[in-house]
Motif scaffolding. Structure first.
Motif, short mmCIF file in Angstrom:
data_model
loop_
_atom_site.label_atom_id
_atom_site.label_comp_id
_atom_site.label_asym_id
_atom_site.label_seq_id
_atom_site.Cartn_x
_atom_site.Cartn_y
_atom_site.Cartn_z
N LEU A 243 1.01 -1.28 0.24
CA LEU A 243 -0.02 0.22 0.49
C LEU A 243 0.88 1.19 -0.54
CD1 LEU A 243 -3.01 -1.11 2.86
CD2 LEU A 243 -2.78 -1.33 0.00
N VAL A 244 1.22 2.01 -0.98
CA VAL A 244 1.71 3.21 -1.34
C VAL A 244 0.27 4.36 -1.23
CG1 VAL A 244 2.90 4.51 -2.40
CG2 VAL A 244 3.00 2.04 -2.24
N TYR A 245 0.46 5.24 -0.12
CA TYR A 245 -0.69 5.88 0.20
C TYR A 245 0.66 8.09 -0.08
CZ TYR A 245 2.64 6.15 4.71
OH TYR A 245 3.11 6.46 5.62
N ALA A 246 1.15 7.92 -0.78
CA ALA A 246 1.70 8.87 -1.17
C ALA A 246 3.06 8.89 -1.86
CB ALA A 246 2.04 9.93 -0.35
N VAL A 247 2.69 8.54 -3.47
CA VAL A 247 4.13 8.67 -4.47
C VAL A 247 5.21 9.64 -4.24
CG1 VAL A 247 4.23 8.35 -6.69
CG2 VAL A 247 2.64 7.17 -6.05
N GLN A 248 4.67 11.08 -4.18
CA GLN A 248 5.42 12.31 -3.76
C GLN A 248 5.16 13.06 -2.62
OE1 GLN A 248 5.57 15.57 -6.22
NE2 GLN A 248 7.92 15.18 -7.03
N MET A 249 5.88 12.91 -1.82
CA MET A 249 5.91 13.96 -0.12
C MET A 249 5.50 15.09 -1.01
SD MET A 249 5.53 11.35 2.23
CE MET A 249 5.43 12.08 3.68
N PRO A 250 5.15 16.20 0.04
CA PRO A 250 5.40 17.61 -0.31
C PRO A 250 6.78 17.53 0.14
CG PRO A 250 3.71 16.89 1.47
CD PRO A 250 4.23 15.23 0.98
N SER A 251 6.99 18.96 -0.46
CA SER A 251 8.07 19.32 -0.41
C SER A 251 8.36 20.41 1.33
CB SER A 251 8.27 20.42 -1.24
OG SER A 251 7.62 21.48 -0.95
N LEU A 252 9.36 20.28 1.48
CA LEU A 252 9.70 20.45 3.29
C LEU A 252 9.04 21.94 3.09
CD1 LEU A 252 10.91 20.53 6.05
CD2 LEU A 252 13.41 20.90 4.73
N TRP A 253 9.53 23.03 2.28
CA TRP A 253 9.48 24.44 2.20
C TRP A 253 8.51 24.59 2.36
CZ3 TRP A 253 13.28 27.49 4.08
CH2 TRP A 253 14.68 26.88 3.33
N ARG A 254 7.39 23.71 1.83
CA ARG A 254 5.83 24.13 1.50
C ARG A 254 5.07 23.95 3.20
NH1 ARG A 254 1.60 20.59 -3.14
NH2 ARG A 254 -0.09 21.74 -2.23
N THR A 255 5.61 22.60 3.84
CA THR A 255 5.41 22.06 4.59
C THR A 255 5.41 23.08 5.78
OG1 THR A 255 5.26 20.23 4.23
CG2 THR A 255 5.54 20.41 6.78
N VAL A 256 7.03 23.78 5.77
CA VAL A 256 6.89 25.07 6.76
C VAL A 256 6.22 26.07 6.78
CG1 VAL A 256 9.23 26.51 7.25
CG2 VAL A 256 9.59 23.47 6.82
N LEU A 257 5.63 26.18 5.04
CA LEU A 257 5.28 27.44 5.32
C LEU A 257 3.25 27.40 5.67
CD1 LEU A 257 7.07 28.65 1.38
CD2 LEU A 257 6.93 29.46 4.10
N ALA A 258 3.34 26.30 5.32
CA ALA A 258 1.21 26.24 5.42
C ALA A 258 1.68 25.60 6.65
CB ALA A 258 1.40 25.25 4.86
N ARG A 259 2.22 24.38 7.89
CA ARG A 259 1.94 24.36 9.50
C ARG A 259 2.68 24.61 9.91
NH1 ARG A 259 1.62 18.00 8.41
NH2 ARG A 259 -0.87 17.98 6.66
N GLY A 260 4.03 25.31 9.73
CA GLY A 260 4.93 25.98 10.50
C GLY A 260 5.36 27.72 10.72
N TRP A 261 3.88 28.50 10.34
CA TRP A 261 4.28 29.66 9.81
C TRP A 261 3.99 30.32 11.87
CZ3 TRP A 261 -0.52 31.61 12.85
CH2 TRP A 261 -1.33 30.73 13.32
N PRO A 262 3.17 29.27 13.15
CA PRO A 262 3.63 29.54 13.82
C PRO A 262 4.81 29.90 14.53
CG PRO A 262 2.15 28.16 14.15
CD PRO A 262 3.03 28.15 12.43
N VAL A 263 5.90 29.38 14.04
CA VAL A 263 7.05 29.84 14.68
C VAL A 263 7.33 30.46 13.74
CG1 VAL A 263 8.74 28.30 14.91
CG2 VAL A 263 6.69 27.26 15.01
#
Length: 387
Positions: A243-263
């Motif tokens: 079972l492959v649930y994500a062929v491509q993981m989201p980029s680190l910068w996109r994750t930081v911008l989307a979820r790391g804004w409180p920091v």
């Protein structure tokens, strides 16, 4: 006050406090009611990020060997001939070489489950190696497809999902029509099978139970379990289920911008404040400085005006008269050797000027003769230049 009276008073106070405490405890025990409440906690661990976690646990409970991973980083050669590979994410991330290797594995008996690209917009010339190799053409999203299970309420599937049509391919199983497009097809490829779906959200975890609301969506719904069992049927229980649930993981910068804004937002504000505090303060703009003048004539003229303004005119006249006499000695030594009237007459004949004017030019002007000062110096310079 005696010791006996003090002891009696302290006993009464202790008795009153104890009575109050007893009354409060009795009131709390009489009015308190023990109630059991079930609180649904958010998923933790793998269940928090794996959308196929429920499917994985269901397959394990059924005795099927199953492995799940966030991306397809397993070599194709490691897949067994009777294994099943479920790709949950966009198949466009598979390049042509990877897609051909998967189809070669399917031809040896494997089972591949793949979906059409998600999203409302799709370029006409965008490459989809897996679907192109199978002879499928992707269409725009369509309406929902009814899916009725006996004994269950009315149900629909594949709403707003991207459909597909066949190009010179005869499917083993299909769901849909040529006009509106197909939402599911099972294609025979060599000794194996490829199941193509318009969407695979029915394989997901769905929503958890909250209070009086039961769990729903995903494999919690009966039609979804029936459909999942049919999709996984070709090699079910014969090999490993990947079972492959994500062929491509989201980029680190996109994750930081989307979820790391409180920091990073407070850090950015602190950095801007520090830069503002450390920045240099500028006053009002000043006019541009005058360029340096290098003209010797301007310096000489400025020096002369300065001397003349402060009563040093005789010094200027003496310098002009000295310069004239020095050149006269070099060019006309006879006239320079004369003095008095003979010199005036000699110069008058040489330059053709009135003798009276020459006589005044050779005399030092006084402070009262300011009007003739410029004329005398001008005449001396004129005669000097003619020598």
């Amino acid at each position: 006050m005696s010791e006996t009276t003090r002891g009696a008073k302290g006993g009464l106070i202790a008795l009153a406090v104890g009575t109050c405490v007893f009354v409060l405890v009795a009131w709390f025990v009489h009015t308190y009611e023990r109630v059991e409440r079930t609180v649904t906690l958010p998923p933790v661990g793998e269940a928090a990020w794996n959308p196929l976690y429920v499917l994985k646990q269901a397959l394990k409970a059924d005795g099927v060997r199953v492995e799940s991973r966030p991306r397809f980083n397993l070599p194709v050669s490691a897949l067994g001939p009777r294994d099943t590979l479920v790709l949950l994410d966009d198949p466009r991330y598979l390049d042509a070489a990877r897609a051909q290797a998967l189809l070669d594995w399917v031809a040896r008996g494997g089972h591949l489950v793949v979906r059409t690209p998600p999203g409302a917009r799709l370029s006409q010339h965008e490459a989809m190696p897996v679907l192109d190799a199978l002879g499928l053409q992707v269409k725009d999203p369509g309406a929902c497809e009814p899916f009725q299970v006996e004994g269950d309420e009315r149900h629909v599937e594949f709403c707003r999902a991207r459909r597909f049509v066949f190009a010179e391919v005869e499917p083993e199983l299909s769901w849909g029509n040529l006009r509106d497009g197909y939402v599911y097809a099972r294609l025979t490829h060599g000794q194996g099978h490829v199941d193509v779906l318009a969407d695979v959200d029915f394989l997901g975890n769905g929503t958890r139970a909250r209070g009086d609301r039961p769990a729903s969506g995903g494999l919690h719904d009966i039609p979804h379990r029936v459909l999942a069992r049919q999709i996984l049927a070709p090699n079910y229980g014969q090999g490993t289920m990947h079972l492959v649930y994500a062929v491509q993981m989201p980029s680190l910068w996109r994750t930081v911008l989307a979820r790391g804004w409180p920091v990073w937002v407070p850090l950015l504000v602190a950095l801007l404040g520090w830069l503002w505090a450390r920045a240099q303060r500028f006053g009002p703009p000043l006019p541009a400085p005058q360029p340096a003048r290098r003209s010797l004539l301007e310096h000489v003229r400025a020096s002369g005006e300065h001397l003349y303004r402060y009563g040093k005119g005789p010094l200027l006249y003496a310098a002009a008269r000295k310069a004239f006499l020095m050149r006269l000695r070099r060019r006309d030594p006879v006239a320079a050797a004369l003095s008095g009237e003979p010199q005036v007459d000699a110069l008058a004949r040489r330059f053709g000027l009135p003798a009276a004017r020459l006589r005044r030019a050779l005399q030092v002007p006084t402070q009262r003769e300011r009007r003739e000062f410029a004329d005398r110096i001008s005449l001396l310079m004129h005669m000097r230049n003619r020598l």
